[in-house]
Design a protein around this motif. Sequence first.
Motif, mmCIF file in Angstrom:
data_model
loop_
_atom_site.group_PDB
_atom_site.id
_atom_site.type_symbol
_atom_site.label_atom_id
_atom_site.label_comp_id
_atom_site.label_asym_id
_atom_site.label_seq_id
_atom_site.Cartn_x
_atom_site.Cartn_y
_atom_site.Cartn_z
ATOM 1 N N ALA A 209 -7.278 -51.148 -31.003
ATOM 2 C CA ALA A 209 -7.797 -52.496 -30.775
ATOM 3 C C ALA A 209 -9.031 -52.460 -29.871
ATOM 4 O O ALA A 209 -9.978 -53.224 -30.078
ATOM 5 N N THR A 210 -9.027 -51.574 -28.874
ATOM 6 C CA THR A 210 -10.195 -51.473 -27.998
ATOM 7 C C THR A 210 -11.395 -50.949 -28.766
ATOM 8 O O THR A 210 -12.521 -51.439 -28.595
ATOM 9 N N ALA A 211 -11.177 -49.946 -29.610
ATOM 10 C CA ALA A 211 -12.278 -49.441 -30.423
ATOM 11 C C ALA A 211 -12.790 -50.536 -31.355
ATOM 12 O O ALA A 211 -13.998 -50.632 -31.616
ATOM 13 N N LEU A 212 -11.882 -51.380 -31.844
ATOM 14 C CA LEU A 212 -12.276 -52.501 -32.685
ATOM 15 C C LEU A 212 -13.195 -53.450 -31.914
ATOM 16 O O LEU A 212 -14.202 -53.942 -32.447
ATOM 17 N N ALA A 213 -12.874 -53.685 -30.646
ATOM 18 C CA ALA A 213 -13.733 -54.526 -29.807
ATOM 19 C C ALA A 213 -15.111 -53.897 -29.650
ATOM 20 O O ALA A 213 -16.139 -54.586 -29.677
ATOM 21 N N GLY A 214 -15.144 -52.559 -29.486
ATOM 22 C CA GLY A 214 -16.426 -51.873 -29.402
ATOM 23 C C GLY A 214 -17.232 -52.008 -30.678
ATOM 24 O O GLY A 214 -18.464 -52.162 -30.643
ATOM 25 N N TYR A 215 -16.533 -51.971 -31.804
ATOM 26 C CA TYR A 215 -17.221 -52.132 -33.096
ATOM 27 C C TYR A 215 -17.787 -53.546 -33.231
ATOM 28 O O TYR A 215 -18.887 -53.741 -33.759
ATOM 29 N N ILE A 216 -17.043 -54.515 -32.741
ATOM 30 C CA ILE A 216 -17.522 -55.893 -32.780
ATOM 31 C C ILE A 216 -18.780 -56.048 -31.926
ATOM 32 O O ILE A 216 -19.745 -56.718 -32.327
ATOM 33 N N VAL A 217 -18.786 -55.423 -30.749
ATOM 34 C CA VAL A 217 -19.991 -55.433 -29.914
ATOM 35 C C VAL A 217 -21.160 -54.819 -30.681
ATOM 36 O O VAL A 217 -22.288 -55.340 -30.665
ATOM 37 N N GLU A 218 -20.894 -53.728 -31.347
ATOM 38 C CA GLU A 218 -21.912 -53.038 -32.136
ATOM 39 C C GLU A 218 -22.497 -53.976 -33.202
ATOM 40 O O GLU A 218 -23.718 -54.058 -33.376
ATOM 41 N N ARG A 219 -21.631 -54.704 -33.882
ATOM 42 C CA ARG A 219 -22.082 -55.545 -34.983
ATOM 43 C C ARG A 219 -22.856 -56.772 -34.497
ATOM 44 O O ARG A 219 -23.889 -57.123 -35.067
ATOM 45 N N VAL A 220 -22.369 -57.427 -33.444
ATOM 46 C CA VAL A 220 -23.049 -58.661 -33.032
ATOM 47 C C VAL A 220 -24.319 -58.381 -32.226
ATOM 48 O O VAL A 220 -25.221 -59.216 -32.175
ATOM 49 N N SER A 221 -24.382 -57.199 -31.594
ATOM 50 C CA SER A 221 -25.573 -56.863 -30.793
ATOM 51 C C SER A 221 -26.666 -56.219 -31.631
ATOM 52 O O SER A 221 -27.839 -56.218 -31.232
ATOM 53 N N GLY A 222 -26.265 -55.614 -32.754
ATOM 54 C CA GLY A 222 -27.234 -54.897 -33.575
ATOM 55 C C GLY A 222 -27.576 -53.525 -33.047
ATOM 56 O O GLY A 222 -28.500 -52.870 -33.542
ATOM 57 N N GLU A 223 -26.833 -53.040 -32.053
ATOM 58 C CA GLU A 223 -27.061 -51.716 -31.474
ATOM 59 C C GLU A 223 -25.796 -50.876 -31.630
ATOM 60 O O GLU A 223 -24.686 -51.405 -31.518
ATOM 61 N N ASP A 224 -25.961 -49.573 -31.876
ATOM 62 C CA ASP A 224 -24.776 -48.722 -31.903
ATOM 63 C C ASP A 224 -24.147 -48.724 -30.514
ATOM 64 O O ASP A 224 -24.818 -48.931 -29.502
ATOM 65 N N PHE A 225 -22.836 -48.506 -30.465
ATOM 66 C CA PHE A 225 -22.084 -48.681 -29.222
ATOM 67 C C PHE A 225 -22.628 -47.817 -28.086
ATOM 68 O O PHE A 225 -22.809 -48.305 -26.958
ATOM 69 N N ASP A 226 -22.869 -46.536 -28.337
ATOM 70 C CA ASP A 226 -23.355 -45.649 -27.281
ATOM 71 C C ASP A 226 -24.666 -46.153 -26.690
ATOM 72 O O ASP A 226 -24.853 -46.174 -25.467
ATOM 73 N N SER A 227 -25.581 -46.545 -27.562
ATOM 74 C CA SER A 227 -26.879 -47.035 -27.099
ATOM 75 C C SER A 227 -26.730 -48.347 -26.336
ATOM 76 O O SER A 227 -27.422 -48.582 -25.339
ATOM 77 N N TYR A 228 -25.821 -49.196 -26.813
ATOM 78 C CA TYR A 228 -25.607 -50.477 -26.136
ATOM 79 C C TYR A 228 -25.163 -50.248 -24.687
ATOM 80 O O TYR A 228 -25.694 -50.873 -23.759
ATOM 81 N N ILE A 229 -24.177 -49.385 -24.500
ATOM 82 C CA ILE A 229 -23.669 -49.131 -23.152
ATOM 83 C C ILE A 229 -24.768 -48.536 -22.274
ATOM 84 O O ILE A 229 -24.911 -48.903 -21.092
ATOM 85 N N GLU A 230 -25.544 -47.625 -22.815
ATOM 86 C CA GLU A 230 -26.631 -47.023 -22.043
ATOM 87 C C GLU A 230 -27.643 -48.075 -21.604
ATOM 88 O O GLU A 230 -28.083 -48.088 -20.446
#
Length: 659
Positions: A209-230
């Motif tokens: 479920a947490t990874a799913l939340a990360g994927y949602i962040v990825e989709r709505v932000s338009g950035e891959d998760f690693d890059s978003y966090i950086e």
Amino acid sequence: MRFVRKLMIGLAALAAVPLMAQGPAVAPPAKKVAAPAPPAVKTAAAPVALDRADLEAWLDGYLPYALERARIPGAVVVVVKDGQVVLEKGYGFADVAKRAPVLPETTLFRPGSVSKLFTWTAVMQQVEAGKLDLDKDVNAYLDFKIPPYQGKPITLRNIMTHTAGFQESVRYLISSDPKAVMTLKKQMPLALPDRVFAPGTTPAYSNYATALAGYIVERVSGEDFDSYIEKHIFTPLGMAHSSFRQPLPAALVPHMSKGYPNVTQKAEPFEIVIPAPAGSLSASGADMGKFMIAHLNDGAGLLKPETTAMMHNYKAPGVGPLNSMALGFYEQWVNGHRAIAHGGDTVWFHSYLWLVPDADIGVYISMNSPGQAGDAGAVRSALFHKFADRYLPGTEKPGTVDAKTAAAHAQLMVGHYVSSRGSFTNFFSLFGLLGQAQIGLTEDGKISLPALDGLGAGARDWVEVAPFVWRDTGTGERLAAEVKDGRVTRWSLDAGSPFMVFEPAPAGTNAAWLNPALVFALGIVLLAALAWPVRALVRRSFKADFALEGKARRAYRLSRLFAWLVLGALAGWIGLIMAFSADIGSIGGPLDWLIHLLRILTPLATIGLLITAVWHLGQSIKGKRRWTMKLGAVLLVLAALPLVWVTLAFHLYGFNMVY
């Protein structure tokens, strides 16, 4: 087996009464956000001043000995207060062979599930930006569909409070193979586990479920998760020695601490946490200090104060007065102070982060080994409680329950229980049988939980302080149960109540009778299997004829053949458990052939044994054989019954590879 045991019991349950979703408590912008009222009256004693000199002397007196005793090679500890670092210090070695010390500024440790706090922070940033709604069906943000459960969808609030209802997911979890890395876009539909609880009703920890939340962040932000966090967390906070990327960027590889089974054994490969947003972070102690300061300072650099308040102060429903979830953080009350926290465990790294908002204090520890007998858990638990007793003391005023009532309530708690953090619809449910939590009684009639004692620093002494609420006199941690119509429906304890509850094991899968029945069954099967060739050798030695002929002989021989197949299946399951315990990644692909084989062989062997054993019994009765042969046939039928039941009840069949 230690990792499996912790995974399944925790270190698995339905709530008796569904818990309703609770709205967020939003505090107005302020320097410090308000916390909910404490669960018990506390009278503060005079604390020791928290300064570098005293803290370092105290830690130097505790941690080196604790690490040596536990055989843990190295650790990093960071303490912050009032927006400043009080102390960040490394202990022991990051690389034992090279005698390389732990450097708090640059040495990277794996915080494990503490990584989730970064994912939750990213979610709240997107809530703040208006791109996410915590109470909206998450399917609105996904490119695949999560089916409803009992007609209800899941929301990000469910996910952030571990009440989405997913069962445990292990196949795509941790591996030592860099090739195990996969994109969230590929992994999320591939690894979708079954939901077994209605959303919002039952705390059940979920990495998926947490990874799913990360994927949602990825989709709505338009950035891959690693890059978003950086871009949105690391850079604003100046966290130059941190990364979610796997394998690590080349510039950080020289700074990565090795992970060890214990200090006497060789280093293990870099772990790949496959659901990356759930636990793939590598970070230095100093960088974790910056993250703690930001959250303690109303989210400065990351979130607005009102968003931080929403995140920190939310209180999800839970079991009685016990700790419950905030949004992403979980409560850990100590000495009248509400800490918000998160623990983290990979196979080799073991960590914990605590924030105490009302005192503006943050504490972080990470160790590079589970230590001897998994003692890392006890080391960090003792650190938290002893730190609080020294710098955040309080005088407990627990209530009392009369001796007769306490004895009756303790007796009511006795039994076997399953954890809500577990597998229920696939073959991994077998591990739940092997790891059922058991409550018993001490000699003086108090409750006892032997399987969970190792998670604390000392012996547990549970004293009932209110009806169905117990307090450990050593740590102040509580255990509470919900009781309906004179029966315990579920219980938990402070350390795990935010994300895990226990309910009575169902009669059909209760280890109290099923484990002894399995021992009996396997003993009979072993005797029957061995007796077949032994009797043949004896007859050959004495040149005696076999008394059975025709159908009777075929029934006898087939029943013995299937007995050997049962033993072969047993050996296979033992081998799978050993391989999984030694390398959790082995169950994510390398052992697929064995899993498929066992789920074909096991039902074939157990059901075949039952059919042929019944046939053999019928032939023995029809042929009026000696009472000894009839007794042996009866015992073999009785042995086959629990084996077939376990095969069916614990799903030791089928071809689904999501587990």
